[in-house]
Design a protein around this motif. Structure first.
Motif, PDB file in Angstrom:
ATOM      1  N   SER A  36      89.253 -27.404 -22.013  1.00 23.42           N
ATOM      2  CA  SER A  36      88.850 -27.567 -20.616  1.00 23.42           C
ATOM      3  C   SER A  36      87.782 -28.637 -20.418  1.00 23.42           C
ATOM      4  O   SER A  36      87.439 -28.966 -19.272  1.00 23.42           O
ATOM      5  CB  SER A  36      88.332 -26.237 -20.067  1.00 23.42           C
ATOM      6  N   LEU A  37      87.238 -29.180 -21.510  1.00 27.51           N
ATOM      7  CA  LEU A  37      86.159 -30.153 -21.414  1.00 27.51           C
ATOM      8  C   LEU A  37      86.584 -31.510 -21.967  1.00 27.51           C
ATOM      9  O   LEU A  37      87.212 -31.589 -23.022  1.00 27.51           O
ATOM     10  CB  LEU A  37      84.924 -29.655 -22.157  1.00 27.51           C
ATOM     11  N   LEU A  38      86.243 -32.552 -21.253  1.00 25.28           N
ATOM     12  CA  LEU A  38      86.555 -33.926 -21.648  1.00 25.28           C
ATOM     13  C   LEU A  38      85.294 -34.546 -22.238  1.00 25.28           C
ATOM     14  O   LEU A  38      84.336 -34.825 -21.511  1.00 25.28           O
ATOM     15  CB  LEU A  38      87.029 -34.726 -20.436  1.00 25.28           C
ATOM     16  N   LYS A  39      85.285 -34.730 -23.539  1.00 20.62           N
ATOM     17  CA  LYS A  39      84.060 -35.178 -24.199  1.00 20.62           C
ATOM     18  C   LYS A  39      83.782 -36.657 -23.925  1.00 20.62           C
ATOM     19  O   LYS A  39      84.690 -37.453 -23.706  1.00 20.62           O
ATOM     20  CB  LYS A  39      84.150 -34.932 -25.704  1.00 20.62           C
ATOM     21  N   PRO A  40      82.515 -37.035 -23.922  1.00 20.74           N
ATOM     22  CA  PRO A  40      82.139 -38.438 -23.741  1.00 20.74           C
ATOM     23  C   PRO A  40      82.392 -39.224 -25.027  1.00 20.74           C
ATOM     24  O   PRO A  40      82.646 -38.641 -26.085  1.00 20.74           O
ATOM     25  CB  PRO A  40      80.646 -38.362 -23.426  1.00 20.74           C
ATOM     26  N   LYS A  41      82.298 -40.533 -24.933  1.00 24.14           N
ATOM     27  CA  LYS A  41      82.527 -41.362 -26.123  1.00 24.14           C
ATOM     28  C   LYS A  41      81.457 -41.139 -27.174  1.00 24.14           C
ATOM     29  O   LYS A  41      81.717 -41.230 -28.360  1.00 24.14           O
ATOM     30  CB  LYS A  41      82.600 -42.839 -25.719  1.00 24.14           C
ATOM     31  N   SER A  54      81.733 -45.875 -18.141  1.00 23.13           N
ATOM     32  CA  SER A  54      82.623 -46.297 -19.226  1.00 23.13           C
ATOM     33  C   SER A  54      82.592 -45.343 -20.414  1.00 23.13           C
ATOM     34  O   SER A  54      83.426 -45.447 -21.319  1.00 23.13           O
ATOM     35  CB  SER A  54      82.264 -47.715 -19.686  1.00 23.13           C
ATOM     36  N   HIS A  55      81.649 -44.396 -20.420  1.00 21.22           N
ATOM     37  CA  HIS A  55      81.555 -43.426 -21.513  1.00 21.22           C
ATOM     38  C   HIS A  55      82.402 -42.173 -21.276  1.00 21.22           C
ATOM     39  O   HIS A  55      82.477 -41.308 -22.152  1.00 21.22           O
ATOM     40  CB  HIS A  55      80.100 -43.005 -21.713  1.00 21.22           C
ATOM     41  N   PHE A  56      83.035 -42.083 -20.100  1.00 18.05           N
ATOM     42  CA  PHE A  56      83.741 -40.851 -19.741  1.00 18.05           C
ATOM     43  C   PHE A  56      85.228 -41.087 -19.530  1.00 18.05           C
ATOM     44  O   PHE A  56      85.659 -42.208 -19.256  1.00 18.05           O
ATOM     45  CB  PHE A  56      83.117 -40.253 -18.471  1.00 18.05           C
ATOM     46  N   ALA A  57      85.975 -40.011 -19.668  1.00 17.03           N
ATOM     47  CA  ALA A  57      87.420 -40.088 -19.454  1.00 17.03           C
ATOM     48  C   ALA A  57      87.714 -40.540 -18.026  1.00 17.03           C
ATOM     49  O   ALA A  57      87.073 -40.084 -17.069  1.00 17.03           O
ATOM     50  CB  ALA A  57      88.057 -38.722 -19.712  1.00 17.03           C
ATOM     51  N   SER A  58      88.694 -41.430 -17.886  1.00 17.03           N
ATOM     52  CA  SER A  58      89.103 -41.887 -16.565  1.00 17.03           C
ATOM     53  C   SER A  58      89.963 -40.818 -15.902  1.00 17.03           C
ATOM     54  O   SER A  58      90.388 -39.845 -16.546  1.00 17.03           O
ATOM     55  CB  SER A  58      89.901 -43.182 -16.687  1.00 17.03           C
ATOM     56  N   SER A  59      90.238 -41.000 -14.620  1.00 15.32           N
ATOM     57  CA  SER A  59      91.100 -40.046 -13.920  1.00 15.32           C
ATOM     58  C   SER A  59      92.490 -40.029 -14.541  1.00 15.32           C
ATOM     59  O   SER A  59      93.132 -38.975 -14.621  1.00 15.32           O
ATOM     60  CB  SER A  59      91.176 -40.408 -12.438  1.00 15.32           C
ATOM     61  N   GLU A  60      92.944 -41.172 -15.013  1.00 15.01           N
ATOM     62  CA  GLU A  60      94.255 -41.230 -15.668  1.00 15.01           C
ATOM     63  C   GLU A  60      94.255 -40.408 -16.952  1.00 15.01           C
ATOM     64  O   GLU A  60      95.207 -39.665 -17.226  1.00 15.01           O
ATOM     65  CB  GLU A  60      94.609 -42.686 -15.969  1.00 15.01           C
ATOM     66  N   GLN A  61      93.193 -40.528 -17.732  1.00 19.12           N
ATOM     67  CA  GLN A  61      93.081 -39.750 -18.964  1.00 19.12           C
ATOM     68  C   GLN A  61      92.941 -38.263 -18.661  1.00 19.12           C
ATOM     69  O   GLN A  61      93.489 -37.422 -19.380  1.00 19.12           O
ATOM     70  CB  GLN A  61      91.886 -40.254 -19.780  1.00 19.12           C
ATOM     71  N   ALA A  62      92.231 -37.924 -17.606  1.00 21.47           N
ATOM     72  CA  ALA A  62      92.078 -36.525 -17.219  1.00 21.47           C
ATOM     73  C   ALA A  62      93.419 -35.932 -16.793  1.00 21.47           C
ATOM     74  O   ALA A  62      93.733 -34.778 -17.125  1.00 21.47           O
ATOM     75  CB  ALA A  62      91.061 -36.405 -16.087  1.00 21.47           C
ATOM     76  N   LEU A  97      89.323 -29.444 -15.260  1.00 21.57           N
ATOM     77  CA  LEU A  97      88.774 -30.071 -16.450  1.00 21.57           C
ATOM     78  C   LEU A  97      87.433 -30.706 -16.094  1.00 21.57           C
ATOM     79  O   LEU A  97      87.300 -31.327 -15.033  1.00 21.57           O
ATOM     80  CB  LEU A  97      89.722 -31.149 -16.987  1.00 21.57           C
ATOM     81  N   LEU A  98      86.465 -30.568 -16.974  1.00 17.99           N
ATOM     82  CA  LEU A  98      85.123 -31.080 -16.690  1.00 17.99           C
ATOM     83  C   LEU A  98      84.707 -32.142 -17.701  1.00 17.99           C
ATOM     84  O   LEU A  98      84.961 -32.016 -18.903  1.00 17.99           O
ATOM     85  CB  LEU A  98      84.103 -29.946 -16.723  1.00 17.99           C
ATOM     86  N   ARG A  99      84.067 -33.163 -17.201  1.00 21.08           N
ATOM     87  CA  ARG A  99      83.422 -34.164 -18.056  1.00 21.08           C
ATOM     88  C   ARG A  99      81.958 -33.769 -18.230  1.00 21.08           C
ATOM     89  O   ARG A  99      81.364 -33.135 -17.345  1.00 21.08           O
ATOM     90  CB  ARG A  99      83.509 -35.551 -17.419  1.00 21.08           C
ATOM     91  N   VAL A 105      84.957 -22.550 -16.063  1.00 22.28           N
ATOM     92  CA  VAL A 105      86.057 -23.012 -16.907  1.00 22.28           C
ATOM     93  C   VAL A 105      86.163 -22.071 -18.102  1.00 22.28           C
ATOM     94  O   VAL A 105      85.167 -21.447 -18.495  1.00 22.28           O
ATOM     95  CB  VAL A 105      85.861 -24.457 -17.430  1.00 22.28           C
ATOM     96  N   PRO A 106      87.348 -21.957 -18.702  1.00 25.43           N
ATOM     97  CA  PRO A 106      87.460 -21.127 -19.909  1.00 25.43           C
ATOM     98  C   PRO A 106      86.812 -21.813 -21.108  1.00 25.43           C
ATOM     99  O   PRO A 106      87.006 -23.009 -21.332  1.00 25.43           O
ATOM    100  CB  PRO A 106      88.971 -20.993 -20.101  1.00 25.43           C
ATOM    101  N   LEU A 107      86.029 -21.050 -21.857  1.00 24.68           N
ATOM    102  CA  LEU A 107      85.407 -21.535 -23.091  1.00 24.68           C
ATOM    103  C   LEU A 107      85.642 -20.493 -24.169  1.00 24.68           C
ATOM    104  O   LEU A 107      85.448 -19.303 -23.920  1.00 24.68           O
ATOM    105  CB  LEU A 107      83.909 -21.761 -22.904  1.00 24.68           C
ATOM    106  N   THR A 108      86.058 -20.916 -25.331  1.00 21.52           N
ATOM    107  CA  THR A 108      86.336 -19.978 -26.420  1.00 21.52           C
ATOM    108  C   THR A 108      85.550 -20.363 -27.663  1.00 21.52           C
ATOM    109  O   THR A 108      85.340 -21.549 -27.937  1.00 21.52           O
ATOM    110  CB  THR A 108      87.838 -19.951 -26.765  1.00 21.52           C
TER     111      THR A 108
END
Length: 277
Positions: free
Chosen positions: A49-54, A74-82, A94-96, A228-231
């Motif tokens: 559920s989480l989009l990690k930074p570079k 530029s360090h985060f996932a783009s909307s296309e990648q999300a 999904l969260l950045r 968000v779900p976290l496991t």
């Protein structure tokens, strides 16, 4: 191999303009330093559920603000990648995020974050000020930035900061960042800076010792906070753990306790819960 100057130019001046970088963090882990932010960030990298930074520590709001928002994004996932991750996982939310533990202590970071990311949520980890100070000191020793004994560094902290302040803004900034051991344990004052910009519901404070003792409970708190779900992974390994003797002179311990006691009482009174230390 790219030489460092060329790599720096690429990272700071060219790469931010090579793609559609439109992502921003939904939440930030802002500190405290040496309170397990690296461990928590490592757990985050294993969450669908989480989009990690570079990189984990971007330091935008305390060191690199002059590079501008496009560099930051530029360090985060783009909307296309999300969107691709959403299709892959079947998750609709999904969260950045990013995790730079110096944001909590930096005097200017709170206002900058509030101005640029007013809807962001903030995660704060606090640790027993005595052991945070000892861990911070040993971290600087390993980095080659501290040559004094623990006693000299702790007892001489206020004098060194004042001397640096009188020397120059740059010397003071350096001393604050690399030689603040007791001051970083004054969590209430630091969190108050953020409370003046963000609602309490948008700030989650976790206690390091409780998170380490029961990481499942800590992740459940964060899952509720972030919605968000976290496991918890089957295997949880320590991250960025320094190797040093886990004991401190009783006089130094008492000095740190006395210096931080009122702040600690104020913090947990504001949180409406008993003091853990």
């Amino acid at each position: 191999m790219i030489r460092q100057p060329a790599a720096k130019v690429w990272r700071e001046r060219i790469r931010p303009f090579t793609g559609n970088f439109d992502g921003e963090p939904d939440f930030l882990v802002i500190g405290a330093q040496k309170a397990s932010t690296t461990w928590l960030s490592h757990l985050f990298t294993q969450q669908p559920s989480l989009l990690k930074p570079k990189i984990k520590e971007i330091h935008y709001f305390n060191r690199h603000y002059d590079l501008g928002p496009r560099w930051y994004r530029s360090h985060f996932a783009s909307s296309e990648q999300a969107e691709a991750r959403a299709l892959e996982t079947g998750l609709t939310r999904l969260l950045r995020y990013e995790a730079t533990p110096d944001y909590l202590f930096d005097a200017g970071a709170a206002a900058r974050i509030a101005a640029d990311l007013p809807k962001a949520r903030l995660v704060v980890l606090v640790r027993d000020p005595v052991w945070r100070a000892v861990s911070g000191y040993n971290h600087m020793v390993r980095a080659g930035l501290e040559k004094r004994s623990l006693e000299s560094a702790i007892l001489g902290e206020d004098e060194q900061l004042e001397q640096a302040r009188r020397t120059s803004p740059e010397a003071y900034r350096h001393a604050l960042e690399f030689h603040s051991y007791v001051a970083r344990g004054l969590y209430f004052d630091q969190i108050q800076r953020y409370r003046s910009h963000f609602a309490d519901r948008d700030i989650q404070v976790l206690v390091y010792e409780e998170l380490i003792a029961d990481p499942q409970a800590g992740l459940e708190q964060l899952a509720t906070f972030l919605d968000v779900p976290l496991t918890l992974p089957a295997r949880v390994t320590a991250q960025n753990v320094g190797r040093y003797e886990r004991k401190v002179d009783p006089g130094i311990e008492r000095y740190i306790r006395d210096a931080t006691d009122a702040d600690t009482t104020a913090l947990f009174s504001a949180l409406g819960r008993p003091r853990p230390w």
